[in-house]
Design a protein around this motif. Structure first.
Motif, PDB file in Angstrom:
ATOM      1  N   GLY A 112      36.497  42.949  33.961  1.00 28.17           N
ATOM      2  CA  GLY A 112      37.875  42.894  33.490  1.00 28.17           C
ATOM      3  C   GLY A 112      38.841  42.491  34.584  1.00 28.17           C
ATOM      4  N   TYR A 113      38.559  42.890  35.800  1.00 30.40           N
ATOM      5  CA  TYR A 113      39.452  42.551  36.916  1.00 30.40           C
ATOM      6  C   TYR A 113      39.101  41.196  37.523  1.00 30.40           C
ATOM      7  N   ARG A 114      37.798  40.968  37.750  1.00 31.05           N
ATOM      8  CA  ARG A 114      37.371  39.767  38.466  1.00 31.05           C
ATOM      9  C   ARG A 114      37.085  38.582  37.572  1.00 31.05           C
ATOM     10  N   GLY A 115      36.551  38.846  36.377  1.00 33.09           N
ATOM     11  CA  GLY A 115      36.108  37.759  35.525  1.00 33.09           C
ATOM     12  C   GLY A 115      34.681  37.351  35.859  1.00 33.09           C
ATOM     13  N   TYR A 116      34.306  36.166  35.441  1.00 32.53           N
ATOM     14  CA  TYR A 116      32.951  35.682  35.709  1.00 32.53           C
ATOM     15  C   TYR A 116      33.018  34.245  36.205  1.00 32.53           C
ATOM     16  N   TYR A 236      36.689  31.874  38.927  1.00 33.22           N
ATOM     17  CA  TYR A 236      36.520  33.005  38.012  1.00 33.22           C
ATOM     18  C   TYR A 236      37.371  32.833  36.760  1.00 33.22           C
ATOM     19  N   HIS A 237      36.790  33.239  35.635  1.00 34.44           N
ATOM     20  CA  HIS A 237      37.436  33.096  34.339  1.00 34.44           C
ATOM     21  C   HIS A 237      37.357  34.412  33.584  1.00 34.44           C
ATOM     22  N   LYS A 238      38.335  34.666  32.759  1.00 35.31           N
ATOM     23  CA  LYS A 238      38.364  35.877  31.952  1.00 35.31           C
ATOM     24  C   LYS A 238      37.463  35.715  30.723  1.00 35.31           C
TER      25      LYS A 238
END
Length: 380
Positions: A112-116, A236-238
Motif C-alpha cells: 500500500g505504501y510502496r506499490g509494486y 513503482y505503481h499502485k
C-alpha cells in the motif's frame, strides 16, 4: 543500541505471534495451557490467570506454549493427547499459519505504501545472452520456465536461485501502434522505451505481442554472479483495486517463502557455503545495521524496513516450521497425519524418541550456527 533493541523487539514479536497461534487454537479446542512465555531461560516476571501462567524470560530470542499432557497422556480431560486428531493438527499448524498471517498483514501495508515494480527491462547489455536472444528495452518479462513474474524481484530472485540453468523466457512487447512512452535510462544518457507505469500494460485496447525465447545465464567473473545481461530502473505503481492489492500482499509472503525453500537447494548444490548460514545473532545484528542505514530517512522508513524484514522472517519461520523434521511443528504434523490416515497413533515412546533425536540434531545445528554467527561478527 536502539537499532539492536528494535531488531530484538521485532524478532520477539514474531515468535510471540507464532506461539499465540498455538495458544489460541489450544484454548479454542479446550486444551489446557500450563504456561505461555516470551523468551527462554530463567523467568524475569510471571503471573497466573485462568489456569495459565504467563511468563517473560531472560533471553528474548524464543518462546513457548506449554500444554497439558503434550507428550504423555495422564488422562486429563483438557490434555492435548486427549483431544481429537484434527483438533491437535489445528493446534500444531496454527503457529506457522499465524506467521503467514502476520507476513501477509505486513505485506499488504508495504504494498500500500510502496506499490509494486513491473519486470520491464530498462536496457539490455550487448554481448550477453538476453541481447543475443532478441530481448529489447521496454520488454515486459511475463514468465521464466513457466513461473510468472509479477514483480521485478521475482525475476531477480529466480536468476539468483537458478544459476547456469537454461531459461525459457516468455515476454511481451508493445507493437508500434501501441501507446508507449519514454523514460530516461539509468546513467542519464540517452533514453529507453519503457512503458510509463502499469496502466500502459493493463489499459484496454493496448496493442502488444508475446514472444518466447531460450538462453542460459553466464558467469560474470568480476561479481561472481550469473547474469542474463539486463538492467532495470525501478518504477513503482499502485495496485489497480483492493483485490489486486491483497493479491500483491500475499505475493510478498509467497516470494519470501519460496526464497527460503530454494535457498536450501543452493546450499546442497554447493552455491552457498556453511559461512552463509545465519542464526538469531546474525539476523539481529544485520537487522540493526539495516535500521541504522535507513534511520536518516525518518521513522516511517525505519518502520517499513522492519515490516519488510518481518515479512522475510515470518515467511521463513512459517516454511521452516512446516518442514517434516522431528521436533519441529512439521515433524509433529507428520505423526498426526499418519494417525488420521491409519486410525491410531504411533506409539508415544517411538514418537518421543524420534522427536528427541531430532531435537538433539537441531541443537547441534543451532550451536554450529551460533558459533558461525559469532565468528562472522568478530572477523568480518
Amino acid at each position: 543500541m536502539l537499532n539492536i533493541l528494535a531488531a530484538i523487539l521485532l524478532f520477539g514479536f514474531i515468535i510471540l505471534f507464532h506461539e499465540l497461534g498455538h495458544f489460541l487454537l489450544a484454548k479454542l479446542n479446550g486444551v489446557g495451557v500450563i504456561e505461555f512465555s516470551l523468551g527462554m531461560g530463567p523467568r524475569l516476571a510471571s503471573f497466573s490467570w485462568h489456569g495459565t501462567r504467563y511468563s517473560l524470560k531472560a533471553l528474548p530470542l524464543g518462546g513457548s506454549c506449554a500444554m497439558a499432557d503434550e507428550d504423555t497422556d495422564s488422562g486429563q480431560p483438557d490434555g492435548f493427547l486427549n483431544k481429537s486428531v484434527w483438533a491437535r493438527i489445528s493446534v500444531i499448524a496454527a503457529g506457522p499459519v499465524f506467521n503467514f498471517i502476520l507476513a501477509f498483514l505486513f505485506g499488504v501495508i508495504i504494498v500500500g505504501y510502496r506499490g509494486y515494480d513491473l519486470p520491464v527491462l530498462t536496457s539490455v547489455m550487448e554481448g550477453y545472452p538476453a541481447a543475443e536472444a532478441g530481448l529489447q528495452p521496454g520488454d515486459l518479462i511475463l514468465s521464466m520456465n513457466g513461473q510468472r513474474m509479477l514483480d521485478y524481484r521475482d525475476l531477480s530472485l529466480y536468476l539468483q536461485l537458478h544459476p547456469e540453468e537454461e531459461l525459457k523466457v516468455r515476454y511481451a512487447r508493445m507493437t508500434e501502434d501501441g501507446s508507449q512512452s519514454r523514460a530516461d535510462a539509468a546513467g542519464g544518457e540517452g533514453t529507453a522505451a519503457v512503458p510509463d507505469g502499469a496502466a500502459d500494460w493493463y489499459a484496454e485496447g493496448i496493442s502488444y505481442e508475446t514472444y518466447e525465447t531460450s538462453f542460459s545465464t553466464v558467469l560474470n567473473e568480476e561479481t561472481g554472479t550469473y547474469m542474463m545481461g539486463i538492467e532495470h530502473m525501478p518504477r513503482y505503481h499502485k495496485a489497480e483495486n483492493l483485490l489486486h492489492h491483497l493479491r500483491l500482499g500475499w505475493h510478498e509472503v509467497v516470494f519470501q517463502g519460496k526464497a527460503a525453500i530454494q535457498s536450501f537447494g543452493l546450499l546442497f548444490r554447493g552455491y552457498l557455503g556453511a559461512e552463509d548460514l545465519g542464526g538469531p545473532i546474525r539476523i539481529v545484528a544485520d537487522m540493526g545495521q539495516v535500521v541504522e542505514q535507513v534511520r536518516p530517512a525518518g521513522w516511517l522508513s525505519v518502520l517499513l524496513t522492519l515490516m519488510n524484514i518481518g515479512v522475510v522472517l515470518n515467511a521463513s519461520l512459517g516454511v521452516m516450521n512446516l518442514l517434516p523434521i522431528p521436533a519441529l511443528d512439521g515433524g509433529r504434523l507428520v505423526f498426526l497425519l499418519i494417525e488420521a490416515v491409519r486410525g491410531r497413533a504411533v506409539k508415544p515412546e517411538t514418537e518421543n524418541m524420534i522427536h528427541l533425536a531430532g531435537m538433539m540434531l537441531l541443537m547441534g545445528l543451532m550451536l554450529f550456527i551460533m558459533f558461525n554467527d559469532i565468528r562472522n561478527l568478530v572477523f568480518r
